[in-house]
Enzyme design. Sequence first.
Site, PDB file in Angstrom:
ATOM      1  N   SER A 248       0.837  -1.198   0.000  1.00 49.68           N
ATOM      2  CA  SER A 248       0.000   0.000   0.000  1.00 49.68           C
ATOM      3  C   SER A 248       0.871   1.246   0.000  1.00 49.68           C
ATOM      4  CB  SER A 248      -0.892   0.018   1.246  1.00 49.68           C
ATOM      5  OG  SER A 248      -0.108   0.276   2.402  1.00 49.68           O
ATOM      6  N   ASP A 249       0.357   2.306  -0.606  1.00 48.57           N
ATOM      7  CA  ASP A 249       0.955   3.603  -0.333  1.00 48.57           C
ATOM      8  C   ASP A 249       0.757   3.874   1.158  1.00 48.57           C
ATOM      9  OD1 ASP A 249       2.199   6.064  -0.579  1.00 48.57           O
ATOM     10  OD2 ASP A 249       1.098   6.629  -2.380  1.00 48.57           O
ATOM     11  N   TRP A 250       1.522   4.790   1.698  1.00 49.13           N
ATOM     12  CA  TRP A 250       1.578   4.971   3.158  1.00 49.13           C
ATOM     13  C   TRP A 250       0.239   5.478   3.701  1.00 49.13           C
ATOM     14  CZ3 TRP A 250       5.223   2.517   1.338  1.00 49.13           C
ATOM     15  CH2 TRP A 250       6.358   2.139   2.064  1.00 49.13           C
TER      16      TRP A 250
END
Length: 726
Positions: A248-250
């Site tokens: 995932s992106d952060w």
Amino acid sequence: MQYSLILAALSAASVTAQKGDWAASAAKASQSLQGLSLQQKAGIVTGTGWMQGPCVGNTGEAQSIGFRSLCLQDGPLGVRYAGSVTAFPPAIQAASTWDVELIKQRAVGMGEEARALGVNVLLGPSAGPLGKIPQGGRNWEGFGADPYLQGVGMYETIVGIQESGVQACAKHYIGNEQEYRRSELSANIDDRTVHEMYLWPFADSVRANVASVMCSYNKLDSVYACENDEYLNQILKTELDFPGFVLSDWGAQHTTDGSAKGGLDMTMPGDNFGDNQFLWGNNLVNAVNSGQVQQSRVDDMVSRILTSWYYTGQDSGFPNVGFNSWNGNGGPNVQGNHKEVARAVARDGIVLLKNTNNALPLNKPESIAIIGSHAFDNPQGPNACVDRGCNTGPLGMGWGSGTVDYPYLIAPYDAIKQQADADGTRVTQADSDNFSHGGTAARAAETAIVFITADSGEEYITVEGNAGDRNNLNAWHTGNELVAAVAEGNQNTIVVVHSVGQILLESFIELDNVVAVVWAGLPGQESGNALVDVLYGKTAPSGKLPYTIGKRAEDHGVSIVRGDDNFSEGLFVDYRHYDKQGIEPRFEFGFGLSYTTFDYSGLTATYSDKSPADNVAAPGGSASLYETVATVTATITNSGDVAAAEVAQLYLGLPSSAPETPAKQLRGFQKVHLEPGQSATVQFPLRRKDLSYWDAQGKNWVIPSGAFAVHVGASSRDIRLTGSMA
Ligand SMILES: *[C@@H]1O[C@H](CO)[C@@H](O)[C@H](O)[C@H]1NC(C)=O
Ligand SMILES: *[C@@H]1O[C@H](CO)[C@@H](O)[C@H](O)[C@H]1NC(C)=O
């Protein structure tokens, strides 16, 4: 031989056997999986939490299989938060070189530095945003507003990074075209546009054997990208046969079971930026125990992570993490000789836009005035603002997570002054953006060089009122007025633009006193040196624009959206849109002048293999899509008197039997270095996919029947040779 040495040799042999081999790596991964508890598995797929470890992302470990905590670190132009790394030029500058070998060598340098610091996963390169919206804050992190160019950039960069055994990460998948409301808006993209535009560079990434893919913040068809079954399970993992893992992106994960079922394999940073709320970790264990998430899905997540780890050979001899993002321990100097490739990319990405009566290159002028604050060092140093979140001093990159700390930044003034001293040229200066000072300095010199910029970045930092995306396409700091004041006082005015992307040049581009405009882009640490190389003709400029510079912001046809984005422009992005609407741009995609001239001749176009693609799954989609079936060639001659390089570009038009398609689409380019009078044949191999459109009903690539229009030229509008091929 001692028994222990034989064992060591045997295990080394088996390591070699799985490195670079997806099937062997997957087999080894499923074997290792047997020895892991559910708790260990949940640890491997879950970040340890924001700032809980030396890197921006850290996983759990599993000592029983020799799996250390993975270090995931930004980003797309080098190693963020390290103390002594190369500040490479951003990807947009690499794209602007159109030089495949340089693009790769830049990435080799990034991979070597990441490995030396123990970074397992370097969080780049980026092909999302694609750059359809000129104001989009992070366009500069990718390779320009065309899927084919982005695809070449992604492919070469991934191969280059992974040569060192560092895992690359293709991001942000997908449809993340702006910063404003990036975590709320839904990108609703029709299937054909997905395949021919936004997915295209990700397909090249998977074909390049990228180890990981990062899902983006936004929704797709109202479902978050990091729990989107259609985009992760169907398109990425099935159609593109991606064997690695999705992270995932952060903070882009929203649910425990939804993300697991939707195809996410690793959540980062684990919690949501330090809130200590973990959607996976123990919650994933509980979800499996309660039957909400199947054990087999968790096994698949872990298998994919281990597969990429074995594939890149990280199970053997990978360095420990040698720096810490948070405590000031920046680690050793790992720059090696990478400043050379950094300078070459900065230099060869410079695009010459205007050059009246060969005003450039400079030839020992009697006096020069250097004007504008951005030509001069920031007195607070090049890293004064965290993540480059201010626009002070020379601009070498945008702001946000996709930055690094400069080891040094060569200011344009310093490099020009050094050359001027050697030439006996008198230098005057105006180190502010005050027009009155600029005009005074300009009047006192034979030649005036004025510096302007435009900046953008990621939404968590607002710079001068710009929350990531740019508020408009104007030069910052009243740059237009500064240029006007300088041009009023000096009839040899040279404008140097350092910018994240397109700006409007209309207020000064046609002024007679503006004799040259140098688009120096985002050069990274070697800014001044690269500029001097071109200004003084040590190297002829050879960059070409990786986007279109319009005359008005509205001419681009799209801008930052306030609600959801239906991508209703479809395929008609950047030059495709200008061509369709018959709008005259100021400088079109692919444009760039040289100090010499090039003749184009001898077009040939041969379409030899008419067999259709098969549907055998392979990374990137069926391998047959990437087989060469046609070839276009042309002869390029340096007809001037200066050694230089030309980027010859191939644009194809599909036969009329295809559904509506842009009249010209980039489908090949080649950069050739030529001495005066020298000729070379450029070759554009065309693969089945290059000749195809995506049939959304049949869910397949289709090569239309009929005649293809073949255009070879020096830009998307400066077409020198036209033919057809059937
Ligand atoms: C520009 O410089 C002039 C002359 O030094 C000064 O009067 C003026 O206030 C300055 N303008 C700005 C915006 O600082
Ligand atoms: C996007 O499409 C939806 C569904 O057709 C529609 O309701 C919405 O108004 C559209 N949004 C824009 C910005 O056009």
